[in-house]
Enzyme design. Sequence first.
Site, PDB file in Angstrom:
ATOM      1  CB  VAL A  25      -1.710 -12.778 -10.051  1.00 33.98           C
ATOM      2  CG1 VAL A  25      -2.747 -13.800 -10.498  1.00 33.98           C
ATOM      3  CG2 VAL A  25      -1.616 -12.754  -8.532  1.00 33.98           C
ATOM      4  CD  GLN A  79       3.604 -12.739  -2.754  1.00 35.15           C
ATOM      5  OE1 GLN A  79       2.770 -12.678  -3.658  1.00 35.15           O
ATOM      6  NE2 GLN A  79       4.237 -11.667  -2.292  1.00 35.15           N
ATOM      7  CB  CYS A 108      -2.670  -8.658  -2.647  1.00 33.04           C
ATOM      8  SG  CYS A 108      -3.875  -8.642  -4.003  1.00 33.04           S
ATOM      9  CG  HIS A 175       4.062  -1.399  -3.006  1.00 31.87           C
ATOM     10  ND1 HIS A 175       3.834  -2.093  -4.170  1.00 31.87           N
ATOM     11  CD2 HIS A 175       3.698  -0.119  -3.265  1.00 31.87           C
ATOM     12  CE1 HIS A 175       3.341  -1.274  -5.083  1.00 31.87           C
ATOM     13  NE2 HIS A 175       3.253  -0.066  -4.550  1.00 31.87           N
ATOM     14  CG  ASN A 210       7.570   5.918  -6.966  1.00 30.71           C
ATOM     15  OD1 ASN A 210       6.413   5.631  -7.258  1.00 30.71           O
ATOM     16  ND2 ASN A 210       7.871   6.766  -6.009  1.00 30.71           N
ATOM     17  CD  GLU A 233       1.955  -0.740 -14.480  1.00 29.79           C
ATOM     18  OE1 GLU A 233       1.302  -0.258 -15.417  1.00 29.79           O
ATOM     19  OE2 GLU A 233       1.614  -0.643 -13.290  1.00 29.79           O
TER      20      GLU A 233
END
Length: 473
Positions: A25, A79, A108, A175, A210, A233
């Site tokens: 986002v 998405q 989410c 995930h 990871n 990230e």
Amino acid sequence: MPKLQGFEFWSRTLRGARHVVAPMVDQSELAWRLLSRRHGAQLCYTPMLHAQVFVRDANYRKENLYCEVCPEDRPLIVQFCANDPEVFVQAALLAQDYCDAIDLNLGCPQMIAKRGHYGAFLQDEWDLLQRMILLAHEKLSVPVTCKIRVFPEIDKTVRYAQMLEKAGCQLLTVHGRTKEQKGPLSGAASWEHIKAVRKAVAIPVFANGNIQCLQDVERCLRDTGVQGVMSAEGNLHNPALFEGRSPAVWELAEEYLDIVREHPCPLSYVRAHLFKLWHHTLQVHQELREELAKVKTLEGIAAVSQELKLRCQEEISRQEGAKPTGDLPFHWICQPYIRPGPREGSKEKAGARSKRALEEEEGGTEVLSKNKQKKQLRNPHKTFDPSLKPKYAKCDQCGNPKGNRCVFSLCRGCCKKRASKETADCPGHGLLFKTKLEKSLAWKEAQPELQEPQPAAPGTPGGFSEVMGSALA
């Protein structure tokens, strides 16, 4: 052309993509996707879009998708978050001509997703999810995919994935964390869950979690057997992650700013990206963090980037041939950010509380926290010394600070109630009930009395009907 499915869709439409940039986002906008593609990303997702808003708001569609596509940005998956089959399909039909697949966000874990009843908070509603995927699979001209989080139990996670596959999902991103694993409680993602899902389904699977460097990507592909690896990230801190490089932070910043000039996006997105990209360098050059937070234009941000580059290059020239100390490499190269665990976070909070207590006890700028020192730089005339702040006496009735000039020695709220009840004035609080009443009475007395209508004298025309009757006669 018939709609491709499963492995054929992955190998032909997605070109066998193995290096994937996650939907983020306000962070996976067009400019960032193009930067990532230049540095090894083979597939990108749009930021999560809200299906209901996408259906009803033409400007939302334009700003978040229709003006956010270009030929270089393919393959691309859009998405959506949704909790209604009809709304999800309506939104997907409006988006399908601008992408290669539609993804349903089932991963989410944030509080906003809980309030909106979407994302990972739908993972127990299997009947609803089956209907959503099945309807989308029937109605869309592009494949439908899903991004999920795992359950604590591997077998339940496997059954969940198989249910989505049976409903019509053509690609699954897993995930390896539960919906409770977020923020300081993130912990490590479970590749065992991902591996079990991969073995249990007959559609392509992407792994997420990871992934901080290219070695992690290669190890994940080897250990889990998945078709691709998604990074979120890790990509934000090093967009060249999939190339296996760690370039200087200013190099990628300059390249990103050049792309933004060609494909504009909100300044808040740019600022957020640079805070991530420069995370370690801004720990050293705190004043540049302040500058980045304050600038209001893209050129202002570019000036901060240039200043950061000059400072780092000067530091490099002074340390020619030096080797990094400790586990972290030099701060000016792109590198992962290791999120502190819950224990470390609690220690930091405890330290912050003790700092505040020290400030209250001693005062003075020499013991102010870093945040208050920054505030003092922005507001040099504001005092942060508790001993210099005015002391307020408490209201006798409620405990709030009382007015220094209140005639009743009360706070404003209590004073207003009493002055109204007694029809009294309190100039200190600007309450003039007595004065206003006196003015109102004086105004009424000054007005001329209203004349009562007099009855008509005998023999004179009495009214409209009588006068008109006489005229007609």
